[in-house]
Scaffold this motif. Structure first.
Motif, PDB file in Angstrom:
ATOM      1  N   THR A   1      47.959 -27.990  74.323  1.00 17.42           N
ATOM      2  CA  THR A   1      47.501 -29.339  74.011  1.00 17.42           C
ATOM      3  C   THR A   1      47.897 -29.710  72.585  1.00 17.42           C
ATOM      4  OG1 THR A   1      45.595 -29.053  75.479  1.00 17.42           O
ATOM      5  CG2 THR A   1      45.473 -30.837  73.871  1.00 17.42           C
ATOM      6  N   PRO A   2      48.544 -30.862  72.376  1.00 14.78           N
ATOM      7  CA  PRO A   2      48.857 -31.285  71.008  1.00 14.78           C
ATOM      8  C   PRO A   2      47.588 -31.397  70.164  1.00 14.78           C
ATOM      9  CG  PRO A   2      50.060 -32.618  72.603  1.00 14.78           C
ATOM     10  CD  PRO A   2      49.074 -31.812  73.388  1.00 14.78           C
ATOM     11  N   HIS A   3      47.653 -30.866  68.959  1.00 15.31           N
ATOM     12  CA  HIS A   3      46.508 -30.923  68.067  1.00 15.31           C
ATOM     13  C   HIS A   3      46.979 -30.601  66.651  1.00 15.31           C
ATOM     14  CE1 HIS A   3      46.866 -26.596  68.913  1.00 15.31           C
ATOM     15  NE2 HIS A   3      46.302 -26.408  67.737  1.00 15.31           N
ATOM     16  N   ILE A   4      46.081 -30.731  65.707  1.00 20.26           N
ATOM     17  CA  ILE A   4      46.365 -30.343  64.326  1.00 20.26           C
ATOM     18  C   ILE A   4      45.585 -29.070  64.015  1.00 20.26           C
ATOM     19  CG2 ILE A   4      46.274 -31.045  61.907  1.00 20.26           C
ATOM     20  CD1 ILE A   4      48.119 -32.758  63.608  1.00 20.26           C
ATOM     21  N   GLY A   5      46.249 -28.101  63.419  1.00 24.32           N
ATOM     22  CA  GLY A   5      45.596 -26.885  62.949  1.00 24.32           C
ATOM     23  C   GLY A   5      45.921 -26.695  61.481  1.00 24.32           C
ATOM     24  N   VAL A   6      44.903 -26.506  60.646  1.00 20.72           N
ATOM     25  CA  VAL A   6      45.106 -26.488  59.202  1.00 20.72           C
ATOM     26  C   VAL A   6      44.291 -25.359  58.574  1.00 20.72           C
ATOM     27  CG1 VAL A   6      44.685 -27.767  57.056  1.00 20.72           C
ATOM     28  CG2 VAL A   6      45.592 -28.957  59.045  1.00 20.72           C
ATOM     29  N   GLN A   7      44.885 -24.689  57.594  1.00 23.03           N
ATOM     30  CA  GLN A   7      44.132 -23.745  56.785  1.00 23.03           C
ATOM     31  C   GLN A   7      43.423 -24.542  55.691  1.00 23.03           C
ATOM     32  OE1 GLN A   7      46.145 -20.835  54.157  1.00 23.03           O
ATOM     33  NE2 GLN A   7      44.964 -19.261  55.231  1.00 23.03           N
ATOM     34  N   VAL A   8      42.099 -24.533  55.740  1.00 20.53           N
ATOM     35  CA  VAL A   8      41.290 -25.310  54.806  1.00 20.53           C
ATOM     36  C   VAL A   8      40.821 -24.405  53.676  1.00 20.53           C
ATOM     37  CG1 VAL A   8      39.140 -26.616  54.557  1.00 20.53           C
ATOM     38  CG2 VAL A   8      40.561 -26.937  56.588  1.00 20.53           C
ATOM     39  N   LYS A   9      40.976 -24.875  52.435  1.00 22.49           N
ATOM     40  CA  LYS A   9      40.556 -24.109  51.265  1.00 22.49           C
ATOM     41  C   LYS A   9      39.528 -24.917  50.483  1.00 22.49           C
ATOM     42  CE  LYS A   9      44.987 -21.714  51.111  1.00 22.49           C
ATOM     43  NZ  LYS A   9      46.158 -21.298  50.317  1.00 22.49           N
ATOM     44  N   ILE A  10      38.336 -24.341  50.335  1.00 20.59           N
ATOM     45  CA  ILE A  10      37.227 -25.032  49.692  1.00 20.59           C
ATOM     46  C   ILE A  10      36.884 -24.303  48.401  1.00 20.59           C
ATOM     47  CG2 ILE A  10      34.857 -25.856  49.964  1.00 20.59           C
ATOM     48  CD1 ILE A  10      35.273 -25.752  52.983  1.00 20.59           C
ATOM     49  N   TYR A  11      36.905 -25.037  47.298  1.00 20.31           N
ATOM     50  CA  TYR A  11      36.702 -24.427  45.980  1.00 20.31           C
ATOM     51  C   TYR A  11      35.236 -24.424  45.574  1.00 20.31           C
ATOM     52  CZ  TYR A  11      41.728 -24.478  45.955  1.00 20.31           C
ATOM     53  OH  TYR A  11      43.044 -24.242  46.305  1.00 20.31           O
ATOM     54  N   ASP A  12      34.452 -25.317  46.157  1.00 27.03           N
ATOM     55  CA  ASP A  12      33.001 -25.319  45.950  1.00 27.03           C
ATOM     56  C   ASP A  12      32.407 -24.307  46.936  1.00 27.03           C
ATOM     57  OD1 ASP A  12      30.355 -25.793  45.492  1.00 27.03           O
ATOM     58  OD2 ASP A  12      30.365 -27.892  46.122  1.00 27.03           O
ATOM     59  N   ASN A  13      32.396 -23.042  46.531  1.00 27.05           N
ATOM     60  CA  ASN A  13      32.023 -21.962  47.452  1.00 27.05           C
ATOM     61  C   ASN A  13      30.586 -22.060  47.947  1.00 27.05           C
ATOM     62  OD1 ASN A  13      34.511 -20.330  47.506  1.00 27.05           O
ATOM     63  ND2 ASN A  13      34.101 -20.031  45.334  1.00 27.05           N
ATOM     64  N   GLU A  14      29.703 -22.531  47.113  1.00 25.98           N
ATOM     65  CA  GLU A  14      28.305 -22.635  47.533  1.00 25.98           C
ATOM     66  C   GLU A  14      28.165 -23.614  48.691  1.00 25.98           C
ATOM     67  OE1 GLU A  14      23.884 -23.673  45.662  1.00 25.98           O
ATOM     68  OE2 GLU A  14      25.630 -23.404  44.347  1.00 25.98           O
ATOM     69  N   ALA A  15      28.854 -24.736  48.618  1.00 23.19           N
ATOM     70  CA  ALA A  15      28.808 -25.708  49.710  1.00 23.19           C
ATOM     71  C   ALA A  15      29.497 -25.176  50.958  1.00 23.19           C
ATOM     72  CB  ALA A  15      29.462 -27.018  49.269  1.00 23.19           C
ATOM     73  N   ALA A  16      30.517 -24.345  50.773  1.00 23.06           N
ATOM     74  CA  ALA A  16      31.260 -23.814  51.918  1.00 23.06           C
ATOM     75  C   ALA A  16      30.460 -22.798  52.715  1.00 23.06           C
ATOM     76  CB  ALA A  16      32.567 -23.176  51.438  1.00 23.06           C
ATOM     77  N   GLN A  17      29.465 -22.166  52.083  1.00 20.53           N
ATOM     78  CA  GLN A  17      28.718 -21.111  52.762  1.00 20.53           C
ATOM     79  C   GLN A  17      27.946 -21.620  53.970  1.00 20.53           C
ATOM     80  OE1 GLN A  17      29.249 -17.878  51.943  1.00 20.53           O
ATOM     81  NE2 GLN A  17      30.694 -18.875  50.539  1.00 20.53           N
ATOM     82  N   SER A  18      27.599 -22.895  53.971  1.00 20.49           N
ATOM     83  CA  SER A  18      26.799 -23.440  55.070  1.00 20.49           C
ATOM     84  C   SER A  18      27.636 -23.807  56.297  1.00 20.49           C
ATOM     85  CB  SER A  18      26.035 -24.681  54.599  1.00 20.49           C
ATOM     86  OG  SER A  18      26.940 -25.708  54.212  1.00 20.49           O
ATOM     87  N   LEU A  19      28.963 -23.796  56.180  1.00 22.77           N
ATOM     88  CA  LEU A  19      29.816 -24.189  57.299  1.00 22.77           C
ATOM     89  C   LEU A  19      29.884 -23.073  58.333  1.00 22.77           C
ATOM     90  CD1 LEU A  19      32.780 -25.962  55.455  1.00 22.77           C
ATOM     91  CD2 LEU A  19      30.767 -26.990  56.521  1.00 22.77           C
ATOM     92  N   LYS A  20      29.764 -23.461  59.608  1.00 26.33           N
ATOM     93  CA  LYS A  20      29.768 -22.500  60.714  1.00 26.33           C
ATOM     94  C   LYS A  20      30.833 -22.898  61.726  1.00 26.33           C
ATOM     95  CE  LYS A  20      25.608 -23.572  61.909  1.00 26.33           C
ATOM     96  NZ  LYS A  20      25.476 -24.701  60.976  1.00 26.33           N
ATOM     97  N   THR A  21      31.222 -21.940  62.563  1.00 24.76           N
ATOM     98  CA  THR A  21      32.170 -22.263  63.626  1.00 24.76           C
ATOM     99  C   THR A  21      31.584 -23.341  64.527  1.00 24.76           C
ATOM    100  OG1 THR A  21      31.274 -20.440  64.959  1.00 24.76           O
ATOM    101  CG2 THR A  21      33.244 -19.992  63.662  1.00 24.76           C
TER     102      THR A  21
END
Length: 497
Positions: free
Chosen positions: A166-186
């Motif tokens: 299926t056509p889609h976009i796949g991207v490696q995301v890099k987040i520098y605000d590590n504290e905010a990134a900790q709450s992200l889940k699959t």
């Protein structure tokens, strides 16, 4: 001031980032949080400013943008298991090195000496186009009429998208605000705003493939309760049921009512399980040889109504070969059909199932679907362990017999079609008679509002008093049973749920 900053950020986000860095006087460790807060105030406070940022989607793929363009990516977090990435935060002449600046510098421009305290970590994860995101939702999010758009093909790392080929976009995301990134889940759905580059998937491996990378300036997690309301909701329900029945269910309004209830369901409580029931529409005719579409009309109708809807045409071949549950291989999480965001509606059709053998993989796939139906959990397989993660998926099964060949659903509704409308069960998208734009918007709002209000019931005082009196009466009539009734039930009778 904000307007000028907005224009500058859209035109040259790297320059704006450098200016912020040179003006910043606080602790360097807090600079990423400062950047996130600053860009959030500019872009995430209103839909109008958010839509000024160019979209990254299947119609606007990464290769349609110049390097280091500012883009927004409405995406699902697919994999959070990547190791953090090291970067040099401070370069020569007090220049910022984060957000892909130091990674893209030629070796000759690197400082000859640097303070190891300036080495920082960025959180890396993989994000993909929201699986099952319907066309109207994608267009609504893009909110741009760009004639230069160029649809993408299947990108690298395609095994990380739930729906094969299926056509889609796949991207490696890099987040520098590590504290905010900790709450992200699959399976979280997130709007990322950042600087787009192309980089090696793994800088430590020489033969690592090049992938698109998004260096995030700010992000916002989508709430499952997001949605609009309209004053026409009072009359929308009956019209919605009538449209679904006539257009996709052969005129069966009873089945359409059950379907609308199902579309409005969600996980309300997990501790005392209050989960969306699964539903089977049985006696659903298979397409005839003259049918113009193998997909049922219901697929197109649901795609018009829902922001996230995925149809899976079941067959023995698909069950035996494809993945339904995520599995980690060589520290790389491969996706599966069921790795979808909360709020997704899954339509499973059995009209392609023929006699044959179901191998072990097929049995495991069926078990995974049943687990989602029964417990709203999905098992992720890792080399030495397995973990179950929560889901919130509405599941609808279409089958020709009196019950599903594979699944035990909470509700079974036999379809009773009108002969004059039975041919409507299988039509192409172009043949579907959609209501006008305003009415369709009212239908969408009705379903979204009903889902948000699920489990919220106001009990009138007189009704509450009647419940209390009835409770006391029953305890008096059967004292032996009364001791087993907890006081919490009595207390809840006087509250609003």
């Amino acid at each position: 001031m904000v307007s000028a900053f907005l224009i500058d950020a859209l035109n040259d986000p790297t320059k704006v980032l450098q200016e912020l860095y040179q003006e910043y006087t606080g602790n360097i460790d807090q600079f990423p949080a400062f950047v996130a807060s600053h860009f959030s105030d500019v872009f995430l406070k209103s839909d109008d400013t958010l839509r000024e940022v160019l979209p990254l989607d299947v119609n606007h793929p990464p290769d349609s943008y110049a390097p280091r363009s500012l883009v927004r990516f409405h995406a699902m977090v697919q994999d959070t298991s990547s190791s953090p990435e090291m970067y040099l935060a401070n370069l020569n002449e007090n220049k910022c090195g984060g957000w892909g600046i130091s990674q893209n510098m030629p070796a000759s421009e690197w400082p000859s000496t640097f303070d190891y305290c300036d080495l920082k970590e960025a959180t890396a994860l993989w994000a993909v186009t929201v699986p099952g995101q319907t066309t109207w939702k994608t267009e609504e999010l893009a909110a741009r009429s760009d004639s230069s758009s160029s649809p993408c093909q299947v990108p690298p790392q395609s095994h990380k998208f739930p729906v094969p080929n299926t056509p889609h976009i796949g991207v490696q995301v890099k987040i520098y605000d590590n504290e905010a990134a900790q709450s992200l889940k699959t399976t979280d759905v997130v709007t990322f705003i950042g600087i787009l580059t192309s980089e090696s998937l793994n800088s430590e491996v020489g033969s690592s493939p090049m992938v698109s990378a998004l260096h995030v300036l700010c992000h916002k997690v989508q709430s499952t309760s997001d949605g609009s309301t309209t004053d026409e909701l009072a009359t929308a329900r009956d019209d919605l049921i009538k449209w679904i029945a006539d257009e996709a269910l052969g005129g069966d309004e009873v089945a359409a009512q059950w379907l609308v209830l199902e579309l409005s369901a969600k996980v309300y409580n997990r501790a005392t399980p209050l989960l969306p029931p699964s539903i089977t529409l049985s006696r659903f005719p298979v397409p005839t040889s003259s049918s113009s579409s193998a997909l049922p009309t219901l697929h197109h109708v649901l795609s018009d109504l829902l922001p996230q809807h995925l149809s899976v045409p079941l067959s023995l071949d698909l069950l035996n070969k494809e993945k339904f549950s995520p599995e980690s291989k060589d520290e790389d999480l491969h996706s599966g059909y069921l790795q979808v965001p909360h709020g997704t509606t899954l339509l499973l059709t059995e009209n392609n199932v023929r006699e044959g053998k179901l191998v072990e993989k097929g049995v495991m796939n069926i078990r995974a679907v049943q687990e989602v139906m029964d417990a709203q959990t999905l098992e992720y397989s890792f080399p030495f362990s397995k973990f179950s993660f929560p889901t919130d998926i509405v599941t609808i099964v279409l089958c020709e017999g009196r019950k599903s060949a594979f699944f035990q659903t909470g509700i079974v509704v036999p379809l009773e079609t009108q002969p004059s409308l039975e041919t409507n069960l299988y039509k192409t998208k172009e043949q579907v008679k959609s209501p006008d734009a305003a009415r369709l918007a009212a239908f969408r709002s009705f379903i979204a509002t009903a889902k948000r209000c699920f489990g919220t019931i106001d009990i009138a005082e007189e009704t509450s008093e009647h419940i209390r009196e009835d409770f006391v009466r029953q305890r008096q009539e059967d004292k032996s049973e009364g001791g087993k009734v907890t006081s919490s039930v009595h207390a809840s009778a006087g509250s609003h749920h």
